[in-house]
Design an enzyme around this catalytic site. Sequence first.
Site, PDB file in Angstrom:
ATOM      1  N   TYR A  38     -33.559 -16.412   6.749  1.00 20.34           N
ATOM      2  CA  TYR A  38     -34.412 -16.572   8.146  1.00 20.34           C
ATOM      3  C   TYR A  38     -35.580 -15.830   8.105  1.00 20.34           C
ATOM      4  O   TYR A  38     -35.772 -14.607   7.643  1.00 20.34           O
ATOM      5  CB  TYR A  38     -33.500 -15.635   9.248  1.00 20.34           C
ATOM      6  CG  TYR A  38     -32.099 -16.293   9.503  1.00 20.34           C
ATOM      7  CD1 TYR A  38     -32.055 -17.675   9.119  1.00 20.34           C
ATOM      8  CD2 TYR A  38     -31.268 -15.746  10.503  1.00 20.34           C
ATOM      9  CE1 TYR A  38     -30.833 -18.253   9.466  1.00 20.34           C
ATOM     10  CE2 TYR A  38     -30.265 -16.437  10.649  1.00 20.34           C
ATOM     11  CZ  TYR A  38     -29.763 -17.656  10.317  1.00 20.34           C
ATOM     12  OH  TYR A  38     -28.746 -18.139  10.456  1.00 20.34           O
ATOM     13  N   LEU A  60     -26.398 -23.208  22.617  1.00 21.97           N
ATOM     14  CA  LEU A  60     -27.168 -23.928  23.708  1.00 21.97           C
ATOM     15  C   LEU A  60     -27.972 -25.201  22.905  1.00 21.97           C
ATOM     16  O   LEU A  60     -28.829 -25.629  23.426  1.00 21.97           O
ATOM     17  CB  LEU A  60     -28.222 -23.034  24.320  1.00 21.97           C
ATOM     18  CG  LEU A  60     -27.756 -21.765  24.864  1.00 21.97           C
ATOM     19  CD1 LEU A  60     -29.052 -21.185  25.728  1.00 21.97           C
ATOM     20  CD2 LEU A  60     -26.786 -22.436  26.090  1.00 21.97           C
TER      21      LEU A  60
HETATM   22  P1  NDP Z   1     -28.917 -21.553  20.825  1.00 17.46           P
HETATM   23  O1  NDP Z   1     -28.669 -22.751  20.646  1.00 17.46           O
HETATM   24  O2  NDP Z   1     -28.299 -20.816  22.161  1.00 17.46           O
HETATM   25  O3  NDP Z   1     -30.766 -21.581  21.144  1.00 17.46           O
HETATM   26  C1  NDP Z   1     -31.109 -20.255  21.362  1.00 17.46           C
HETATM   27  C2  NDP Z   1     -32.678 -20.701  21.952  1.00 17.46           C
HETATM   28  O4  NDP Z   1     -32.412 -21.367  23.062  1.00 17.46           O
HETATM   29  C3  NDP Z   1     -33.351 -19.241  22.261  1.00 17.46           C
HETATM   30  O5  NDP Z   1     -34.068 -18.688  21.236  1.00 17.46           O
HETATM   31  C4  NDP Z   1     -34.211 -19.884  23.263  1.00 17.46           C
HETATM   32  O6  NDP Z   1     -35.472 -20.578  22.604  1.00 17.46           O
HETATM   33  C5  NDP Z   1     -33.470 -20.784  24.150  1.00 17.46           C
HETATM   34  N1  NDP Z   1     -32.798 -19.855  25.179  1.00 17.46           N
HETATM   35  C6  NDP Z   1     -31.783 -19.147  25.263  1.00 17.46           C
HETATM   36  N2  NDP Z   1     -31.571 -18.757  26.178  1.00 17.46           N
HETATM   37  C7  NDP Z   1     -32.105 -19.375  27.243  1.00 17.46           C
HETATM   38  C8  NDP Z   1     -32.031 -19.343  28.597  1.00 17.46           C
HETATM   39  N3  NDP Z   1     -31.280 -18.446  29.272  1.00 17.46           N
HETATM   40  N4  NDP Z   1     -32.951 -20.236  29.172  1.00 17.46           N
HETATM   41  C9  NDP Z   1     -33.883 -20.840  28.422  1.00 17.46           C
HETATM   42  N5  NDP Z   1     -33.775 -21.242  27.362  1.00 17.46           N
HETATM   43  C10 NDP Z   1     -32.967 -20.236  26.415  1.00 17.46           C
HETATM   44  O7  NDP Z   1     -28.754 -20.542  19.621  1.00 17.46           O
HETATM   45  P2  NDP Z   1     -29.477 -20.580  17.882  1.00 17.46           P
HETATM   46  O8  NDP Z   1     -29.811 -21.926  17.668  1.00 17.46           O
HETATM   47  O9  NDP Z   1     -30.487 -19.536  18.080  1.00 17.46           O
HETATM   48  O10 NDP Z   1     -28.484 -20.104  17.190  1.00 17.46           O
HETATM   49  C11 NDP Z   1     -27.938 -18.615  17.584  1.00 17.46           C
HETATM   50  C12 NDP Z   1     -27.608 -17.886  16.161  1.00 17.46           C
HETATM   51  O11 NDP Z   1     -26.750 -18.623  15.319  1.00 17.46           O
HETATM   52  C13 NDP Z   1     -29.095 -17.844  15.324  1.00 17.46           C
HETATM   53  O12 NDP Z   1     -29.743 -16.743  15.563  1.00 17.46           O
HETATM   54  C14 NDP Z   1     -28.354 -17.493  13.941  1.00 17.46           C
HETATM   55  O13 NDP Z   1     -27.932 -15.934  13.907  1.00 17.46           O
HETATM   56  C15 NDP Z   1     -27.110 -18.218  14.002  1.00 17.46           C
HETATM   57  N6  NDP Z   1     -27.219 -19.602  13.328  1.00 17.46           N
HETATM   58  C16 NDP Z   1     -26.573 -19.971  12.085  1.00 17.46           C
HETATM   59  C17 NDP Z   1     -26.908 -21.193  11.450  1.00 17.46           C
HETATM   60  C18 NDP Z   1     -25.938 -21.471  10.203  1.00 17.46           C
HETATM   61  O14 NDP Z   1     -26.247 -22.317   9.640  1.00 17.46           O
HETATM   62  N7  NDP Z   1     -24.930 -20.591   9.983  1.00 17.46           N
HETATM   63  C19 NDP Z   1     -27.682 -22.060  11.948  1.00 17.46           C
HETATM   64  C20 NDP Z   1     -28.492 -21.885  13.138  1.00 17.46           C
HETATM   65  C21 NDP Z   1     -28.432 -20.578  13.861  1.00 17.46           C
HETATM   66  P3  NDP Z   1     -36.707 -21.063  23.240  1.00 17.46           P
HETATM   67  O15 NDP Z   1     -37.223 -19.960  24.159  1.00 17.46           O
HETATM   68  O16 NDP Z   1     -37.750 -21.035  22.014  1.00 17.46           O
HETATM   69  O17 NDP Z   1     -36.510 -22.293  23.966  1.00 17.46           O
END
Ligand code: NDP
Length: 327
Positions: free
Chosen positions: A54, A212
């Site tokens: 990351y 999400l």
């Molecule tokens: P989500 O699919 O929940 O996406 C999160 C993103 O969605 C936020 O950063 C923001 O991005 C947007 N968001 C979140 N809440 C809201 C809201 N209330 N209203 C509008 N937009 C919102 O999760 P992630 O993809 O971030 O994954 C979560 C965690 O999982 C990561 O941080 C990581 O720790 C882990 N992960 C692990 C992986 C693996 O291979 N093991 C791969 C990916 C993630 P924005 O504002 O930019 O739109």
Amino acid sequence: MEYRRLGKSGLKVSALSLGSWLTFGKQIENSIASELMTTAYENGVNFFDNAEIYSRGESEIVMGEILKKKAWSRDTYIVSSKAYFGAGGKLPTQTGLNRKHLFEACHGALKRLQVDYLDLYFCHRPDKETPIEETAWTMHNLIQQGKILYWGTSEWSAQEIMEAHMVCKQYNLIAPVMEQPQYNILHREKMEKEFLQIFKTVGMGTTIWSPLASGLLSGKYNSGINESTRLTMDGLEWLKDSTINEARVNSVIKLSELANEIGISMPQMAICWCLKNKNVSTVILGASKVSQLEETLKSIDLMEKLDAEIMEKIELIVNNKPVQPAF
Ligand code: NDP
């Protein structure tokens, strides 16, 4: 907050946790990262997820600084790292699940996070070029050395996870306890089909990612991309292309109407839907703004809104329920 056992282990993890992919050390200021962790912690979140890749190690550095400044008692939170992709270097010795990289990646993460041990340590992807015996022995040894407490996998197949368990049984090694798969209303096969048997047998815990679907399930792309988000960031065109297409957006438009009908927001409905699955140990939330996190954290108190009738309505909209295997 609700706390769930991480699989058959005795570790209790908050049902909602916080991750740092794309945000810490990249999309957001460090001060926002600090506010996010503080908001999460004050709302009962006890697990912070991270990985060497990351922001090429920067995410762990930012999280480590925050943990140091906050000085929360070490027995009040769980912190993870993941190894496989490397922290930036792409030389043959700097990636993979071989003993050398796992050992060095673990020490690198401990240094960046400024902690004495990692609570959870994940093999970020399977490694076709390292024998599973080598990986399992290394994880076992890291546990015995007090560097990590639990080990697990991410995006491994059920077969690969079972191979790890067989090897651990053969050599009396400590087995993996958790897997980190993607899981959300639009991505269900592993959690609802492939892993069903191993939830019953080895009792695997799950720390699920992208609840999400990278923001798509917040409903904010229902009428196109109108604000700057992760999907508009340079270098993330691949994520935009794999996240947004007409069929997916059309489903989210209908889901958003349903969320509106039951009086909760679309992000909350998407998070509640994940939490309803009892095989989910924790849903890892991502956020680029504190207001987003405040909204999704409330989901823990809204689960009863998704009763059987609403769950059925969701099924009819997405029409993607994995066909159950006949056991
Ligand atoms: P989500 O699919 O929940 O996406 C999160 C993103 O969605 C936020 O950063 C923001 O991005 C947007 N968001 C979140 N809440 C809201 C809201 N209330 N209203 C509008 N937009 C919102 O999760 P992630 O993809 O971030 O994954 C979560 C965690 O999982 C990561 O941080 C990581 O720790 C882990 N992960 C692990 C992986 C693996 O291979 N093991 C791969 C990916 C993630 P924005 O504002 O930019 O739109």
